[in-house]
Design an enzyme around this catalytic site. Structure first.
Site, PDB file in Angstrom:
ATOM      1  N   HIS A 156       0.809  -1.219   0.000  1.00 13.37           N
ATOM      2  CA  HIS A 156       0.000   0.000   0.000  1.00 13.37           C
ATOM      3  C   HIS A 156       0.845   1.272   0.000  1.00 13.37           C
ATOM      4  O   HIS A 156       0.318   2.352  -0.293  1.00 13.37           O
ATOM      5  CB  HIS A 156      -0.934  -0.005   1.213  1.00 13.37           C
ATOM      6  CG  HIS A 156      -2.010  -1.043   1.125  1.00 13.37           C
ATOM      7  ND1 HIS A 156      -3.277  -0.778   0.655  1.00 13.37           N
ATOM      8  CD2 HIS A 156      -1.987  -2.361   1.415  1.00 13.37           C
ATOM      9  CE1 HIS A 156      -3.998  -1.885   0.684  1.00 13.37           C
ATOM     10  NE2 HIS A 156      -3.246  -2.867   1.135  1.00 13.37           N
ATOM     11  N   ASP A 364       3.990   9.396  -1.402  1.00 15.70           N
ATOM     12  CA  ASP A 364       2.838   8.654  -0.911  1.00 15.70           C
ATOM     13  C   ASP A 364       2.510   7.515  -1.859  1.00 15.70           C
ATOM     14  O   ASP A 364       2.657   7.658  -3.083  1.00 15.70           O
ATOM     15  CB  ASP A 364       1.618   9.570  -0.793  1.00 15.70           C
ATOM     16  CG  ASP A 364       0.885   9.377   0.522  1.00 15.70           C
ATOM     17  OD1 ASP A 364       1.033   8.310   1.143  1.00 15.70           O
ATOM     18  OD2 ASP A 364       0.161  10.304   0.926  1.00 15.70           O
TER      19      ASP A 364
END
Length: 458
Positions: A156, A364
């Site tokens: 993730h 991110d």
């Protein structure tokens, strides 16, 4: 009939408890679509002695199997290797990484213990889906315990360039562990390319086809699956009683001034100091905006036991205080900095109220706040999204105003541009953005991953 699905993740959404976000709902839906299965993970509890078994709960056809951590495991596996070594390196902050052999030993131990616990529940035709950086070695440990079924892994967070990943003293061990999975999924094409390049340059991998490498005597499929949200659900939250109430409360305080909003965990990867500095620069450069625009930054604390987070908290407190001291007036405060969390409904209402969404992480994996901001907007009068080019979402959302979060002046210009953007341009950009958010939503993500996993050969 589809094979039974088994999901493993560091934390688990227990039955009866509210699902903390879209991912927990998506994984629960994946289990339901398969006609039931098992969700295994850490209970969130720390106990004095290691327990040999797991605690089982049931909700419908889904079983939840949870294991506890000891204080030593919590310190070494979770706070230590996962969050002081893997997290900073994977977010390109090698300077903040702490490499400790004892921490890695704890990480190996927990991955091994969790693998042995989970293998007890597996059947030969099951499909196992493991999640995130805490459990990169779990697949290899399951193989060592006798499991030879189909297994996938999804990361993730970003996967760094090979030169950065190699800074980890255990990078070879981690890569070999990852390649025990049949399918490895990443958030972006950049992440996928980074891992492929690492395996080719450092492990002698041979390309079999566009998706598959031959490495460590196995064929491993490596693909991009960009995670999404449920946009219709989030739009409904923006119109819900909770969403409207939150917007009304903030609207009374800001007195209908233009609102810039940021929502992030308090983490050094999110670029929060740079963002505050950029907003201060807007006020420096545009006298006409003073008193007419407010910036709300919601930043709930996280991992407060890690030194880097304590330092970040102090830095943000000082920055917000300085900018407010310089520009605030009797009836206006430029920055409202809230170090606390809010419910998803409240956030959806605040997003809809905002003229500008500021999503500017330094690095991110995806950043679903960007997609939630888009989904919450009113089609007739949507806000503008300012998005870091280093957020995974930037690959999918080129119609946002893309910025380099290290360039304070450029970020200030982007905020001003978003505040002054004509409504016709805002609508045009939003229509392009929402089309992508709807096309590749959370259901598309989980179905695409599992379809690819089902297609692999063990």
């Amino acid at each position: 009939m589809s094979a039974r699905l088994i999901i493993a993740s560091n934390r688990i959404a227990l039955p009866g408890a509210p699902k903390p976000g879209g991912l927990a709902v998506a994984l629960a839906d994946a289990l339901a679509e398969r006609g039931g299965g098992i969700w295994f993970g850490w209970s969130g509890e720390v106990v004095e002695r290691e327990t040999r078994g797991v605690r089982l709960f049931a909700e419908g056809l889904v079983e939840y199997a949870v294991a506890d951590l000891t204080p030593e495991e919590y310190e070494g596996y979770y706070l230590g290797y996962s969050n002081r070594a893997l997290w900073p390196v994977f977010h390109y902050r090698v300077d903040l990484a702490h490499f400790d052999e004892a921490d890695f030993a704890a990480y190996e131990h927990v991955n091994r213990r969790f693998a042995r616990l989970l293998v007890q529940f597996t059947r030969p035709d099951d499909v196992v889906w493991v999640h995130d950086y805490h459990l990169m070695l779990m697949g290899q440990e399951m193989r060592a315990s006798g499991w030879d079924g189909r297994m996938g892994f999804f990361l993730h967070i970003p996967f760094p360039a090979p030169e950065i990943f190699s800074a980890l003293p255990q990078h070879q061990r981690l890569a070999r562990g990852l390649c025990s999975y049949d399918l490895i999924g990443f958030q972006t094409n950049r992440d996928t390319a980074n891992f492929r390049r690492y395996l080719i340059e450092n492990a002698g991998a041979v390309v079999e086809d566009a998706r598959t490498l031959r490495v460590f005597d196995r064929s491993v499929r490596i693909e991009t699956f960009s995670i999404g949200i449920d946009p219709d659900e989030f739009a409904e939250l923006a119109e819900s009683r909770e969403g409207r109430a939150a917007a009304e409360r903030l609207g009374k305080i800001t007195e209908n001034r233009a609102l810039v909003i940021g929502v992030d965990r308090m983490d050094y990867s999110k670029g929060l100091p740079q963002r505050m500095e950029a907003f201060g620069r807007v006020l420096d450069d545009h006298v006409e905006l003073r008193g007419d625009v407010s910036f709300v930054q919601i930043a709930p604390p996280s991992r407060e036991a890690v030194d880097a987070y304590q330092m970040l908290r102090e830095q943000l407190d000082q920055l917000a205080g300085r900018i407010n001291a310089d520009y605030a007036d009797l009836d206006w405060m430029p920055i409202r900095y809230l170090a606390r969390s809010y419910g998803r409904g409240s956030l959806a209402g605040l997003y809809r109220l905002a003229r500008v969404g500021l999503v500017t992480p330094l690095m991110d994996g995806m950043n679903l706040v960007a997609k939630e901001f888009i989904a919450a907007q009113h089609p007739d009068d949507p806000g503008a999204l300012v998005l870091s080019e280093f957020a995974g979402a930037a690959e999918q959302l080129p119609a946002a105003i893309l910025v380099n979060p290290h360039d304070i002046a450029a970020m200030a210009d982007a905020i001003f541009r978003a505040l002054s953007m004509p409504i016709e341009e805002r609508r045009e950009r939003w229509q392009s953005l929402i089309a992508n958010v709807r096309e590749q939503d959370i259901a598309w993500w989980r179905r695409a991953f599992l379809a690819s996993l089902d297609d692999t050969q063990t």
